[in-house]
Design a protein around this motif. Sequence first.
Motif, short mmCIF file in Angstrom:
data_model
loop_
_atom_site.label_atom_id
_atom_site.label_comp_id
_atom_site.label_asym_id
_atom_site.label_seq_id
_atom_site.Cartn_x
_atom_site.Cartn_y
_atom_site.Cartn_z
N TYR A 186 0.81 -1.23 0.00
CA TYR A 186 0.00 0.00 0.00
C TYR A 186 0.84 1.27 0.00
O TYR A 186 0.34 2.36 -0.09
CB TYR A 186 -0.94 -0.01 1.20
N HIS A 234 2.92 1.84 -2.34
CA HIS A 234 3.26 2.10 -3.75
C HIS A 234 2.03 2.58 -4.50
O HIS A 234 0.92 2.07 -4.30
CB HIS A 234 3.83 0.85 -4.41
N ALA A 235 2.26 3.53 -5.38
CA ALA A 235 1.14 4.16 -6.08
C ALA A 235 0.32 3.16 -6.87
O ALA A 235 -0.90 3.27 -6.96
CB ALA A 235 1.67 5.26 -7.00
N SER A 236 1.02 2.13 -7.40
CA SER A 236 0.33 1.18 -8.28
C SER A 236 -0.70 0.33 -7.51
O SER A 236 -1.52 -0.37 -8.11
CB SER A 236 1.35 0.28 -8.96
N PHE A 237 -0.67 0.37 -6.18
CA PHE A 237 -1.60 -0.41 -5.36
C PHE A 237 -3.03 0.12 -5.50
O PHE A 237 -4.00 -0.58 -5.32
CB PHE A 237 -1.15 -0.35 -3.90
N TYR A 238 -3.16 1.38 -5.82
CA TYR A 238 -4.48 2.01 -5.81
C TYR A 238 -5.06 2.08 -7.20
O TYR A 238 -4.48 2.68 -8.09
CB TYR A 238 -4.36 3.42 -5.20
N GLU A 239 -6.20 1.39 -7.37
CA GLU A 239 -6.83 1.38 -8.68
C GLU A 239 -7.86 2.47 -8.77
O GLU A 239 -8.80 2.53 -7.99
CB GLU A 239 -7.47 0.01 -8.93
N ASP A 263 -10.30 5.30 -15.09
CA ASP A 263 -9.57 6.06 -16.10
C ASP A 263 -9.97 7.53 -16.13
O ASP A 263 -9.15 8.39 -16.45
CB ASP A 263 -9.83 5.46 -17.50
N HIS A 277 -4.37 11.31 -15.14
CA HIS A 277 -3.06 11.11 -14.51
C HIS A 277 -3.04 11.65 -13.09
O HIS A 277 -3.44 12.79 -12.85
CB HIS A 277 -1.98 11.79 -15.35
#
Lengths: 253, 93, 330
Positions: free
Chosen positions: B78, B80-85, B88, B92
């Motif tokens: 959690y 890391h930014a990529s953890f949060y979906e 679209d 950005h």
Amino acid sequence: MTKYDDLTEFLLRLGDSALVHAQRLCEWTGRAPALEEEMGMMNVGLDLVGQARNWYEYAAERIGDGTDADTLAFRRDERAFRNLLLVEQPNGDFAVTMTKQFFYDAWQYHLLTALQHSGDERIAAIATKSLKEVTYHLRRSSQWIERLGDGTDESHQRMEKAIDTVWRFTFEMVEANDSESALASSGVIPSLADLPEQWLATVNDVFRNATLTVPDAPSTFYLSARTGMHTEHLGILLAEMQFLQRAYPDASW
Amino acid sequence: MSEWTLYEVFIRSKHGLNHKHVGSVHAVDAEMAIENARDLYTRRNEGVSIWVAPSAAITATASDEKEPLFDPSEDKVYRHASFYELPDEVGHM
Amino acid sequence: MYAQQVETGTKAVKSLAEMGPEERAFQEKIDAEIKIEAKNWMPDNYRKTLIRQISQHAHSEIVGMLPEGNWVTRAPTLKRKLQLMAKIQDEAGHGLYLYSAMETLGADRDEEIEKLHSGRAKYSSIFNYPTLNWADMGAVGWLVDGAAIVNQVPLQRTSYGPYSRAMIRICKEESFHQRQGYEILLHMMRHGTQVQKDMVQDAINRLWWPSLMMFGPSDAESPNSAQSLAWKIKRHTNDELRQRFIDQTIPQLELLGCTVPDPDLKWNEERGHYDFGEIQWDEFYEVLKGNGPCNRERLETRRNATQDGAWVREAAVAHANKKQKQQAAA
């Protein structure tokens, strides 16, 4: 023996001093007192050969007739060399080498500082570039003089002996000179009248920290590089340095 | 026993970058260490700034501490930014 | 190769099953191409072997300054002088990078250098040959540095981190050394007089076989290779590297218009490699034992440098101590 115009002679004095001093540094290759010093001495040597080349290139352009920097370095006899007598002296021990280095660095430092403001733009440009290098050389050699002067009893004694050995050649750094005064009055270079005082002040400062005594002003010597009157050491140095160019005059390297 | 002290050398290669460990030199004091490092590690224009520190003054993690020290951060996804979906439409972020 | 015969202290390479847990974990890291770092556990023999290998390599760089130092005062032009000075200085620098890597293993530089001076540590046999004409400066750069590069490029991937990083730096810097040497020779062959061309051929004649010996004994005579390869402190065998060097050098030799003193040298279409004659191993072992043409002079020069410089190093320490005391008192 050719005598060139004042400016060319002056350029040769700078170039020859740098090259001859660098040649002496090359003799230390693989023999320095510490491996770190191999790096340091060679860095100084590289800077100086580069400076010599810059001064020679300018001198060669003024002389014309196909002369280039290499001809000046490798095809002139000792009577034509204009380097300071100090730098042609043998290396001796590390104390003699560093004493020569320091006296020469202090001379270069103040001279180049002045020459940055030369009316002749080429001289100003070479001086500005060289001064950066020489500022570091002077810092390094000053520190070594302090370390050796104020190190152990042995190093102190070696320093005193070294100073005694080369001090007499420093008269060239503190003597007034007519051709340089002429160059200054015609605006080619700035006046160098303050140079002797500045050089001596630097020597005084560093020697004080090094617990070394500055000897009395050296008396004028019978020899002078300005007229190509060298000590006997230069001829041997050149014989080695110029060997290939002299032995194989038609060769291209 | 070495006559001179071992110093570790760190060089900033460009403005804006961190100093990075490059190796060591022998010297009698920090001032000489800086100069020796300059002559050794920046011959090809590799530096704009040098740090030196006596090697003996550096404390390092021991290899048997690796697991307790560094493994616990492995599962903290959690951070890391990529953890949060995010949908679209957010664009950005 | 700058480290020619490195004793590993092991007779047979252990299998993973024969190892204790620490050693197995260590070997598995190596097998997985994970670098070993200074603070990591390592077998005692790995540490000792690396100290021997890296110090031999470092000693070779330092002793290697001397054959070139023999000509640096006689370089024929300002450009050649600058190039040679820079190259010799790099060698001192590479020696220092390597000693620095070696010291991360807990070895002491001054002690290892003392082993060199007392004849207990080796350095590359190649530096015991004299440099007798200016073309030697070209041939040393082209052949000796060329052979060293063939050895060093794979060592960038060696298992010990600090050694690997030193090799990466060295390889990057050394790329100019070989080109510099070859250019000296090419210039003499293309623009030189007959006398100069003869110098080039003479230099190659003298340095060719000693350059091939740099890779060390043939694989059959290298009892330590298997362990070194398993530890990945060596990545290829001596014969593989020697063959690689010959294969890449012969076309360059032909471009120069020169020959090597080996009547058996010829291209083998079937193998896809050059065949070459028998190396005089007696000479190699004699040189390694200390009986080469310049062994005595090289070591004497290095010993004298250290002895003559002792008072300088002591004075520097004494001065630093005084300064520290003054600062503490102030």
